[in-house]
Design a protein around this motif. Structure first.
Motif, PDB file in Angstrom:
ATOM      1  N   ALA A 144      91.691 -18.257  22.093  1.00  0.00           N
ATOM      2  CA  ALA A 144      91.319 -19.315  21.697  1.00  0.00           C
ATOM      3  C   ALA A 144      92.341 -19.844  21.188  1.00  0.00           C
ATOM      4  CB  ALA A 144      90.341 -20.088  20.452  1.00  0.00           C
ATOM      5  N   VAL A 145      92.587 -21.203  21.755  1.00  0.00           N
ATOM      6  CA  VAL A 145      93.823 -22.906  21.627  1.00  0.00           C
ATOM      7  C   VAL A 145      93.478 -22.630  20.132  1.00  0.00           C
ATOM      8  CG1 VAL A 145      94.881 -24.542  21.607  1.00  0.00           C
ATOM      9  CG2 VAL A 145      94.631 -23.307  23.836  1.00  0.00           C
ATOM     10  N   LEU A 146      94.396 -22.905  19.004  1.00  0.00           N
ATOM     11  CA  LEU A 146      94.264 -23.092  17.735  1.00  0.00           C
ATOM     12  C   LEU A 146      94.899 -24.310  17.681  1.00  0.00           C
ATOM     13  CD1 LEU A 146      93.875 -23.032  14.511  1.00  0.00           C
ATOM     14  CD2 LEU A 146      95.843 -21.687  14.723  1.00  0.00           C
ATOM     15  N   LEU A 147      94.252 -25.794  17.432  1.00  0.00           N
ATOM     16  CA  LEU A 147      95.094 -27.100  17.059  1.00  0.00           C
ATOM     17  C   LEU A 147      94.604 -27.091  15.302  1.00  0.00           C
ATOM     18  CD1 LEU A 147      94.201 -29.804  19.825  1.00  0.00           C
ATOM     19  CD2 LEU A 147      93.522 -30.081  17.177  1.00  0.00           C
ATOM     20  N   TYR A 148      96.259 -28.160  15.233  1.00  0.00           N
ATOM     21  CA  TYR A 148      95.720 -28.213  13.614  1.00  0.00           C
ATOM     22  C   TYR A 148      96.374 -29.893  13.762  1.00  0.00           C
ATOM     23  CZ  TYR A 148      97.389 -28.571   8.546  1.00  0.00           C
ATOM     24  OH  TYR A 148      97.827 -28.477   7.515  1.00  0.00           O
TER      25      TYR A 148
END
Length: 451
Positions: A220-224
């Motif tokens: 998964a891509v982790l977006l903040y």
């Protein structure tokens, strides 16, 4: 109910009542009349802000340099495509601004690549959904009660527009963060393509290590979403999301970032940067507003250099304000953890009528704040918290010597029905003689001493 509004006959009863009043008032039918009415509205707005106390967590005031460099004539100049292959001619200077701003924004969030053309952080988040997911995919986000933003949600949110299924991340109300003990099992079950942390209520940094590890298990891509904290991050007074494991940071370019309205995204991955750029243009945008670019570049550099310093005082002011409010008997969220490490503090308003009613009482006394949800309230119920933000008040010149008086003022406004809080608001606001840059505060006007 018989519709009362001609503008929005489908609106709620409260909205239609207000709309009906305004529609009866505004029947302008000449340019002169429109100019006069608009000018009056702008003057009244400035009076309201100049002589009240703005504690709304999602706003800010511009520095002199940022304000001076906003040339509105650029707003009507389309400049589509990359420099060197623009669709329009006579946009060479906009190409300069694009490069300057992209570099400054990327550097401010400690990244390599930035996309600065989004007109809001909601659009930046939608661009991420376009870039990293397909319709039907699952994403994992914070619930509204845990501080997740509306743009992260499936119902009435841009995630739903993309056709995504939204799962809410496990959250610990006691830690005010993701439940690290449950994140692995959750991710293995939900298998999200994108994990989104950050959002609207951000009192403390996220512990990103366990989330990064869980994201890696399923690719998964982790977006903040740093919409509220980007300016604090740039100043080095909050966590560094990209260094701690986030793949992409999206954010609003005003709020603590203190630039013009808009959104941006920063990453260290050229692949992800290309996807985000393609999602901006040509997928989501044709034209955008180039007038934002110069002011945004300056705001980015100012956030890094902190001259004058505002990020550290903003956080300290919020923490001390929270402690004072708690000492006066209000229930302040996060006491065990030190209340806050950001510009925000949150009051639990369940015992004083709930968030919306409490915010209206503050507004009566010229104190402007916002309602928010609390981690322990039931989903779908009205907000039960009050979210305060100290960034604008500090930039307007509020020193630490005002904290105790502001806390007493907020407490009185929320717990009494007399007129003393309004008088106290005028007195406290009058103590701010100059802002951080030395600009004199506006002179008070008599009409703003009464409700």
């Amino acid at each position: 109910m018989e519709p009362r509004s001609t503008i929005a006959p489908w609106a709620s009863t409260a909205a239609q009542e207000r709309l009906s009043t305004l529609e009866d008032l505004h029947t302008e039918n000449t340019t002169v009349q429109v100019v006069e009415s608009v000018s009056q509205a702008l003057t009244d707005y400035q009076q309201r802000i100049d002589h009240g106390i703005v504690l709304y967590a999602g706003t800010n005031m511009l520095s002199p340099n940022v304000e001076a460099l906003h040339d509105t004539s650029l707003s009507t100049r389309p400049a589509l495509g990359w420099p060197g292959e623009k669709v329009q001619t006579a946009v060479d200077e906009i190409e300069h601004l694009e490069v300057i701003t992209t570099r400054q924004v990327a550097q401010s969030l400690h990244g390599t690549y930035a996309e600065v053309r989004y007109l809001s952080a909601t659009m930046a988040n939608l661009a991420a959904y376009i870039a990293f997911t397909e319709p039907g995919d699952t994403i994992a986000v914070l619930s509204p009660e845990a501080g997740g933003h509306a743009s992260h949600q499936q119902i009435l949110g841009t995630a739903g527009i993309r056709g995504l299924t939204v799962e809410h991340l496990p959250y610990s109300p006691s830690a005010l963060d993701i439940d690290a003990g449950e994140i692995d099992d959750f991710v293995r079950r939900a298998r999200p393509k994108l994990i989104v942390v950050g959002g609207s209520v951000t009192l403390f940094p996220h512990h990103l290590g366990p989330i990064r590890e869980a994201a890696d298990q399923v690719g998964a891509v982790l977006l903040y979403d740093a919409s509220h904290t980007a300016g604090l991050i740039a100043a080095g007074h909050y966590q560094d999301p990209l260094a701690e494991g986030a793949d992409v940071v999206t954010f609003s370019t005003y709020k603590t970032y203190a630039g013009p309205a808009g959104g941006a995204a920063v990453t260290n991955s050229p692949e992800y940067a290309e996807r985000l750029a393609d999602a901006a243009y040509p997928t989501m945008l044709s034209n955008y507003d180039p007038a934002r670019l110069g002011p945004l570049a300056v705001a980015a550099r100012e956030a890094v250099e902190q001259s004058p310093s505002w990020a550290a005082p903003t956080i300290e002011y919020a923490s001390e304000l929270a402690a004072n409010l708690n000492a006066l008997g209000l229930i302040v969220v996060g006491r065990r953890l030190g209340y806050t490490r950001s510009h925000q503090c949150v009051i639990d308003a369940q015992d004083i009528g709930g968030g919306p009613a409490a915010v209206r009482r503050l507004e009566r006394d010229r104190i402007y704040a916002g309602a928010c949800r609390l981690p322990w309230q039931s989903p779908g119920t009205p907000p039960e918290g009050i979210r305060l933000g100290t960034q604008e008040f500090v930039r307007r010149g509020a020193g630490f010597d005002t904290i105790a008086d502001l806390a007493r003022l907020v407490h009185q406004s929320l717990t009494t029905t007399g007129t003393e809080p309004l008088t106290a608001t005028r007195k406290l606001r009058g103590r701010l003689s100059t802002d951080l840059w030395g600009r004199p505060a506006p002179a008070p006007t008599p009409e703003w001493g009464t409700v």
